[in-house]
Write an enzyme that holds these catalytic residues in place. Structure first.
Site, PDB file in Angstrom:
ATOM      1  N   HIS A 274       3.605  -3.518  -0.795  1.00 14.31           N
ATOM      2  CA  HIS A 274       4.706  -3.025  -1.623  1.00 14.31           C
ATOM      3  C   HIS A 274       5.789  -4.100  -1.725  1.00 14.31           C
ATOM      4  O   HIS A 274       5.992  -4.880  -0.781  1.00 14.31           O
ATOM      5  CB  HIS A 274       5.303  -1.754  -1.026  1.00 14.31           C
ATOM      6  CG  HIS A 274       4.289  -0.688  -0.767  1.00 14.31           C
ATOM      7  ND1 HIS A 274       3.450  -0.203  -1.740  1.00 14.31           N
ATOM      8  CD2 HIS A 274       3.962  -0.016   0.379  1.00 14.31           C
ATOM      9  CE1 HIS A 274       2.660   0.727  -1.217  1.00 14.31           C
ATOM     10  NE2 HIS A 274       2.957   0.846   0.057  1.00 14.31           N
TER      11      HIS A 274
ATOM     12  N   HIS B  75      -1.461  -3.546   4.234  1.00  7.76           N
ATOM     13  CA  HIS B  75      -1.896  -2.397   5.028  1.00  7.76           C
ATOM     14  C   HIS B  75      -2.932  -1.584   4.284  1.00  7.76           C
ATOM     15  O   HIS B  75      -3.034  -1.623   3.056  1.00  7.76           O
ATOM     16  CB  HIS B  75      -0.707  -1.500   5.403  1.00  7.76           C
ATOM     17  CG  HIS B  75       0.026  -0.912   4.240  1.00  7.76           C
ATOM     18  ND1 HIS B  75       0.876  -1.657   3.455  1.00  7.76           N
ATOM     19  CD2 HIS B  75       0.056   0.344   3.725  1.00  7.76           C
ATOM     20  CE1 HIS B  75       1.399  -0.905   2.507  1.00  7.76           C
ATOM     21  NE2 HIS B  75       0.903   0.327   2.634  1.00  7.76           N
TER      22      HIS B  75
ATOM     23  N   ARG C  40      -2.452  -3.768  -5.276  1.00 18.23           N
ATOM     24  CA  ARG C  40      -3.719  -3.662  -4.546  1.00 18.23           C
ATOM     25  C   ARG C  40      -4.512  -4.952  -4.627  1.00 18.23           C
ATOM     26  O   ARG C  40      -4.572  -5.593  -5.681  1.00 18.23           O
ATOM     27  CB  ARG C  40      -4.541  -2.496  -5.101  1.00 18.23           C
ATOM     28  CG  ARG C  40      -3.836  -1.146  -4.982  1.00 18.23           C
ATOM     29  CD  ARG C  40      -4.621  -0.024  -5.643  1.00 18.23           C
ATOM     30  NE  ARG C  40      -3.908   1.242  -5.498  1.00 18.23           N
ATOM     31  CZ  ARG C  40      -3.003   1.692  -6.353  1.00 18.23           C
ATOM     32  NH1 ARG C  40      -2.699   0.970  -7.427  1.00 18.23           N
ATOM     33  NH2 ARG C  40      -2.391   2.836  -6.140  1.00 18.23           N
TER      34      ARG C  40
END
EC number: 5.3.1.8
Length: 390
Positions: A96, A255, A274
């Site tokens: 993010h 993550h 992603r």
């Protein structure tokens, strides 16, 4: 105070039972991955017995709903988003953005076709995950020496796979950040054939290794036999949480959540970039640009006791703070005015403000605006509360 009806998200990695059990409903036909409690404009909570949702409520009266301190700090928006995540299969390997990256990326994406946009809003995204079942994740980079040793061990075991040795060499530099960046860039630049050949080695190699990150990468091999994100997983820290433990995920931290149920509290953003392990769109170059290349010393968060019945968790981002209430009969907790969302995980809880009392059971939730005065909570059960840090 407003009783909420909250939207669920159906993704392939979700569970048919965990969120249904929380809500007291039958198992769903499709996997339910996320329950959203908040005012994000794409999926706001509905206000029961009202034609409005929480986003429109904030828009219509930001001064009353948010209060002067929250409004001064974050403008006319509720700055957090509370979720329940039910993870039956691994999520995508993701990252993010921080505030600067989100602002610049959102502005650039507004000129692109909607289908090509990576940034959904101009807000940074930080996360806090509170485990309600045993929970596993890969989060952040692990110590470089450990990753280097694993790649060196793979090179010795598979002498024909020269790329394993090259990755060990790249991780052998004096600057961890430079080494991690070089290793990630090298993996992203490998040919599809090289990636597939390296991944094909992992399941047999993992049977002779105690390395949990290698075992996780080997688990990915069958589902993603030519996805370079499988190799990136070897660089990452494996994290296991028992129920009641919490994990913090900063912007820039790679993550993926592997399995288990969590309450997740985030800044009010849906920005996810992603790299792989998914059928959703990926942007590997953007993923590599957003990453923070440093080993993560520890991902778990210590709690702070607030009173006999309450513990608080924070990552230091003022947009959100999570408190966990374990109430026994006869105990009460009093909160000062602030915009709060309360979700009951077990038992029965009563929430009282100047507008009255709501009796909540498992899976039920309320939003308490700042202008309804102090809040008193009582009952016999377990609940979580989302609030701001200001």
């Amino acid at each position: 105070m407003y009783l909420l009806e909250n939207p669920t998200k159906s993704y392939a990695w979700g569970s048919r039972t965990l969120i249904a059990e929380l809500l007291g409903t039958a198992a769903s036909e499709q996997p339910q991955a996320e329950l959203w409690i908040g005012a994000h404009p794409t999926s706001p909570s509905e206000l029961v017995d009202s034609r409005h949702d929480l986003h429109s409520l904030v828009e219509s009266d930001p001064a009353g709903v948010l209060g002067p301190h929250v409004r001064a700090a974050f403008g006319d928006r509720l700055p957090y988003l509370l979720k329940v995540l039910a993870v039956d299969r691994p999520l995508s390997l993701q990252v993010h953005p921080d505030q600067h990256q989100a602002t610049v990326g959102f502005d650039a994406d507004r000129r692109a076709p909607a289908t090509d946009r990576v940034f959904k809003d101009p807000n940074h995204k930080a996360e806090l995950a509170y485990a309600v079942t045993p929970f596993e994740a890969l989060c952040g980079f692990r110590p470089v020496a450990a990753a280097r040793e694993t790649f060196a061990w793979l090179a010795r075991r598979m002498p024909g796979m020269r790329e394993f040795g090259q990755l060990a060499h790249l991780l052998d530099g004096p600057d961890d950040r430079v080494a991690l960046r070089a290793a990630c860039r090298h993996i992203a630049g490998l040919s599809t054939d090289d990636v597939a050949a390296m991944i094909d080695c992992l399941p047999s190699a993992a049977t002779n290794s105690p390395d949990p990150s290698l075992h996780t990468a080997a688990d990915f091999a069958q589902s993603y036999p030519s996805d370079a994100a499988v190799l990136l997983a070897i660089l990452m820290r494996h994290v296991s949480l028992a129920p009641g433990e919490a994990l913090g995920v900063e912007p820039g931290t790679p993550h993926t959540y592997l399995r288990g149920g969590i309450v997740e509290l985030t800044t009010c953003s849906d920005n996810t970039i992603r790299a792989g392990l998914t059928d959703k769109p990926t942007d590997v170059e953007q993923f590599l640009e957003v990453l923070t290349y440093r080993p993560l010393a520890s991902a778990t968060l210590a709690s702070r006791r607030v009173g006999v019945a309450e513990r608080s968790y924070t990552t230091g981002h003022p947009e959100f703070e999570l408190s966990v209430l374990r109430l026994d009969p006869g105990l009460t907790v009093r909160w000062e005015p602030k915009p709060r969302a309360v979700l009951v995980l077990d038992g029965k809880i009563s929430v009282t403000d100047s507008t009255g009392t709501s009796e909540l059971g498992r899976g039920e939730s309320v939003f308490v605006p700042a202008d309804t005065g102090p809040v008193v909570v009582a009952g016999d059960g377990l609940a979580v509360q989302a609030m701001t840090g200001v």
